[in-house]
Design a protein around this motif. Structure first.
Motif, PDB file in Angstrom:
ATOM      1  N   CYS A  52       0.831  -1.216   0.000  1.00 13.83           N
ATOM      2  CA  CYS A  52       0.000   0.000   0.000  1.00 13.83           C
ATOM      3  C   CYS A  52       0.861   1.259   0.000  1.00 13.83           C
ATOM      4  O   CYS A  52       0.455   2.308  -0.522  1.00 13.83           O
ATOM      5  N   GLU A  53       2.044   1.171   0.609  1.00 10.42           N
ATOM      6  CA  GLU A  53       2.918   2.349   0.692  1.00 10.42           C
ATOM      7  C   GLU A  53       3.471   2.743  -0.669  1.00 10.42           C
ATOM      8  O   GLU A  53       3.804   3.902  -0.909  1.00 10.42           O
ATOM      9  N   GLY A  54       3.567   1.755  -1.571  1.00  9.07           N
ATOM     10  CA  GLY A  54       4.165   2.043  -2.880  1.00  9.07           C
ATOM     11  C   GLY A  54       3.156   2.209  -3.999  1.00  9.07           C
ATOM     12  O   GLY A  54       3.516   2.142  -5.182  1.00  9.07           O
ATOM     13  N   ILE A  55       1.902   2.430  -3.645  1.00  6.19           N
ATOM     14  CA  ILE A  55       0.864   2.571  -4.672  1.00  6.19           C
ATOM     15  C   ILE A  55       1.115   3.805  -5.535  1.00  6.19           C
ATOM     16  O   ILE A  55       1.375   4.896  -5.042  1.00  6.19           O
ATOM     17  N   ASN A  56       1.032   3.602  -6.834  1.00  8.10           N
ATOM     18  CA  ASN A  56       1.202   4.719  -7.776  1.00  8.10           C
ATOM     19  C   ASN A  56       0.310   4.454  -8.981  1.00  8.10           C
ATOM     20  O   ASN A  56       0.627   3.638  -9.840  1.00  8.10           O
ATOM     21  N   VAL A  57      -0.841   5.105  -9.011  1.00  6.97           N
ATOM     22  CA  VAL A  57      -1.781   4.882 -10.105  1.00  6.97           C
ATOM     23  C   VAL A  57      -1.719   6.049 -11.088  1.00  6.97           C
ATOM     24  O   VAL A  57      -1.367   7.174 -10.709  1.00  6.97           O
ATOM     25  N   PRO A  58      -2.037   5.797 -12.372  1.00  7.33           N
ATOM     26  CA  PRO A  58      -1.974   6.851 -13.390  1.00  7.33           C
ATOM     27  C   PRO A  58      -2.868   8.042 -13.112  1.00  7.33           C
ATOM     28  O   PRO A  58      -2.549   9.173 -13.469  1.00  7.33           O
ATOM     29  N   ILE A  59      -4.020   7.785 -12.475  1.00  6.21           N
ATOM     30  CA  ILE A  59      -4.983   8.862 -12.230  1.00  6.21           C
ATOM     31  C   ILE A  59      -5.222   8.997 -10.738  1.00  6.21           C
ATOM     32  O   ILE A  59      -5.640   8.048 -10.073  1.00  6.21           O
ATOM     33  N   GLN A  60      -4.962  10.179 -10.197  1.00  5.46           N
ATOM     34  CA  GLN A  60      -5.196  10.450  -8.791  1.00  5.46           C
ATOM     35  C   GLN A  60      -6.337  11.453  -8.649  1.00  5.46           C
ATOM     36  O   GLN A  60      -6.561  12.287  -9.516  1.00  5.46           O
ATOM     37  N   SER A  61      -7.063  11.343  -7.548  1.00  9.76           N
ATOM     38  CA  SER A  61      -8.138  12.300  -7.307  1.00  9.76           C
ATOM     39  C   SER A  61      -7.539  13.676  -7.034  1.00  9.76           C
ATOM     40  O   SER A  61      -6.430  13.794  -6.517  1.00  9.76           O
ATOM     41  N   LYS A  62      -8.285  14.695  -7.380  1.00 16.38           N
ATOM     42  CA  LYS A  62      -7.800  16.065  -7.185  1.00 16.38           C
ATOM     43  C   LYS A  62      -7.606  16.397  -5.709  1.00 16.38           C
ATOM     44  O   LYS A  62      -6.782  17.248  -5.365  1.00 16.38           O
ATOM     45  N   ALA A  63      -8.370  15.707  -4.858  1.00 15.71           N
ATOM     46  CA  ALA A  63      -8.292  15.985  -3.416  1.00 15.71           C
ATOM     47  C   ALA A  63      -7.208  15.160  -2.726  1.00 15.71           C
ATOM     48  O   ALA A  63      -6.997  15.308  -1.524  1.00 15.71           O
ATOM     49  N   SER A  64      -6.518  14.317  -3.478  1.00 16.41           N
ATOM     50  CA  SER A  64      -5.524  13.428  -2.869  1.00 16.41           C
ATOM     51  C   SER A  64      -4.367  14.219  -2.265  1.00 16.41           C
ATOM     52  O   SER A  64      -3.815  15.127  -2.879  1.00 16.41           O
ATOM     53  N   LYS A  65      -4.004  13.849  -1.035  1.00 13.29           N
ATOM     54  CA  LYS A  65      -2.858  14.455  -0.356  1.00 13.29           C
ATOM     55  C   LYS A  65      -1.720  13.450  -0.222  1.00 13.29           C
ATOM     56  O   LYS A  65      -0.795  13.639   0.556  1.00 13.29           O
ATOM     57  N   ASN A  66      -1.841  12.373  -0.992  1.00 16.29           N
ATOM     58  CA  ASN A  66      -0.803  11.342  -1.062  1.00 16.29           C
ATOM     59  C   ASN A  66      -0.616  10.590   0.260  1.00 16.29           C
ATOM     60  O   ASN A  66       0.447  10.040   0.524  1.00 16.29           O
ATOM     61  N   THR A  67      -1.649  10.603   1.100  1.00 13.45           N
ATOM     62  CA  THR A  67      -1.602   9.804   2.321  1.00 13.45           C
ATOM     63  C   THR A  67      -1.900   8.351   1.947  1.00 13.45           C
ATOM     64  O   THR A  67      -2.345   8.050   0.835  1.00 13.45           O
ATOM     65  N   LYS A  68      -1.689   7.440   2.895  1.00 12.65           N
ATOM     66  CA  LYS A  68      -1.969   6.030   2.639  1.00 12.65           C
ATOM     67  C   LYS A  68      -3.443   5.833   2.284  1.00 12.65           C
ATOM     68  O   LYS A  68      -3.780   5.092   1.349  1.00 12.65           O
ATOM     69  N   LYS A  69      -4.319   6.510   3.026  1.00 13.69           N
ATOM     70  CA  LYS A  69      -5.751   6.400   2.765  1.00 13.69           C
ATOM     71  C   LYS A  69      -6.093   6.892   1.364  1.00 13.69           C
ATOM     72  O   LYS A  69      -6.873   6.251   0.639  1.00 13.69           O
ATOM     73  N   ASP A  70      -5.502   8.022   0.966  1.00 12.97           N
ATOM     74  CA  ASP A  70      -5.750   8.566  -0.373  1.00 12.97           C
ATOM     75  C   ASP A  70      -5.231   7.622  -1.445  1.00 12.97           C
ATOM     76  O   ASP A  70      -5.867   7.430  -2.492  1.00 12.97           O
ATOM     77  N   LYS A  71      -4.056   7.047  -1.215  1.00 17.26           N
ATOM     78  CA  LYS A  71      -3.472   6.115  -2.180  1.00 17.26           C
ATOM     79  C   LYS A  71      -4.373   4.899  -2.383  1.00 17.26           C
ATOM     80  O   LYS A  71      -4.581   4.447  -3.518  1.00 17.26           O
ATOM     81  N   ILE A  72      -4.884   4.373  -1.285  1.00 14.84           N
ATOM     82  CA  ILE A  72      -5.765   3.209  -1.373  1.00 14.84           C
ATOM     83  C   ILE A  72      -7.042   3.558  -2.130  1.00 14.84           C
ATOM     84  O   ILE A  72      -7.482   2.811  -3.012  1.00 14.84           O
ATOM     85  N   ASN A  73      -7.641   4.693  -1.795  1.00 16.73           N
ATOM     86  CA  ASN A  73      -8.868   5.109  -2.483  1.00 16.73           C
ATOM     87  C   ASN A  73      -8.619   5.325  -3.966  1.00 16.73           C
ATOM     88  O   ASN A  73      -9.460   4.972  -4.808  1.00 16.73           O
ATOM     89  N   ASP A  74      -7.468   5.917  -4.319  1.00 16.73           N
ATOM     90  CA  ASP A  74      -7.138   6.118  -5.727  1.00 16.73           C
ATOM     91  C   ASP A  74      -6.969   4.787  -6.443  1.00 16.73           C
ATOM     92  O   ASP A  74      -7.407   4.618  -7.583  1.00 16.73           O
ATOM     93  N   LEU A  75      -6.332   3.827  -5.769  1.00 19.31           N
ATOM     94  CA  LEU A  75      -6.132   2.514  -6.374  1.00 19.31           C
ATOM     95  C   LEU A  75      -7.474   1.813  -6.595  1.00 19.31           C
ATOM     96  O   LEU A  75      -7.722   1.258  -7.680  1.00 19.31           O
ATOM     97  N   LEU A  76      -8.331   1.845  -5.592  1.00 19.55           N
ATOM     98  CA  LEU A  76      -9.627   1.185  -5.715  1.00 19.55           C
ATOM     99  C   LEU A  76     -10.474   1.835  -6.803  1.00 19.55           C
ATOM    100  O   LEU A  76     -11.161   1.144  -7.562  1.00 19.55           O
TER     101      LEU A  76
END
Length: 232
Positions: A52-76
């Motif tokens: 989860c710490e290394g998640i890097n998806v092509p599209i991130q939400s505009k509200a993402s602050k690059n926290t673990k929770k944001d990374k998981i939500n972006d991945l899902l």
């Protein structure tokens, strides 16, 4: 229909290919013009996986602050997008799609559930074509946590409603009869009976709430009149 994708998980960059293989194999089972509800489930333990710490998806939400929770939500969200794109490729119309974490049989599997929705008529689909189809997307990282939270909120709300009614009735014997159980002074038994009969009150439509309140009022008046007759 339920499908189990084995030896894969939400971190698999080739998971869209797995989706495509499944849909392609069963594409003739889908009915043209019908609408479907689709859910994708992964093992909830993966939320604590070091990957989860290394998640890097092509599209991130505009509200993402690059926290673990944001990374998981972006991945899902990204995985859900991939599934929706595959469905669209084969003309499968999904009005509701969900991705959720739950306790599956193993961590390296994905469960897909695709259900035809018979509550949506063909006429409704036609009416929406020009307006854009109704689309509902749900991202639920931990279904067990969400269910536990909802259950707690329901219990708290029902408890408050029950105590509001008791403040009016002020008699446990009368409340017992209103709830049609054996007379008891035990608050837990009374609340349990109340919750079983009026659980929908905690989050009800106006119509359902009115129906339940009328039921309680009518039952209360019937019992109270009976008690008044005894005192005369």
């Amino acid at each position: 229909m339920e499908f189990i994708l084995r030896n894969t998980d939400i971190f698999d960059d080739n998971i869209d290919g797995e989706f495509r293989n499944i849909i392609l194999a069963y594409k003739d089972d889908f009915i043209e013009g019908k609408m479907y509800r689709v859910s994708m489930s992964f093992h909830v333990n993966l939320l604590n996986n070091p990957r989860c710490e290394g998640i890097n998806v092509p599209i991130q939400s505009k509200a993402s602050k690059n926290t673990k929770k944001d990374k998981i939500n972006d991945l899902l969200s990204f995985r859900l997008n991939e599934l929706e794109q595959v469905l669209a490729e084969y003309g499968i119309v999904s009005y509701k799609t969900t991705i959720q974490g739950e306790y599956l049989d193993a961590e390296n599997i994905i469960k897909l559930e695709i259900k035809e929705d018979n509550n949506i008529e063909q006429n409704d689909i036609g009416k929406r074509k020009n307006k854009g189809r109704l689309k509902v997307r749900s991202i639920v990282p931990s279904l067990p946590f969400t269910q536990e939270t909802a259950s707690k909120l329901a219990s708290e709300r029902l408890s408050q409603i029950y105590h509001d009614f008791m403040n009016v009735i002020r008699n446990k014997a009368i409340m017992s009869e209103i709830l049609e159980i054996e007379a008891t002074e035990n608050d837990n038994q009374l609340f349990k009976a109340f919750a079983e009969q009026y659980r929908d009150l905690w989050l009800a439509t106006d119509e359902r709430r009115k129906e339940l309140l009328n039921k309680f009022q009518e039952r209360s008046m019937l019992v109270l009149e009976k008690y008044l007759d005894k005192t005369q």
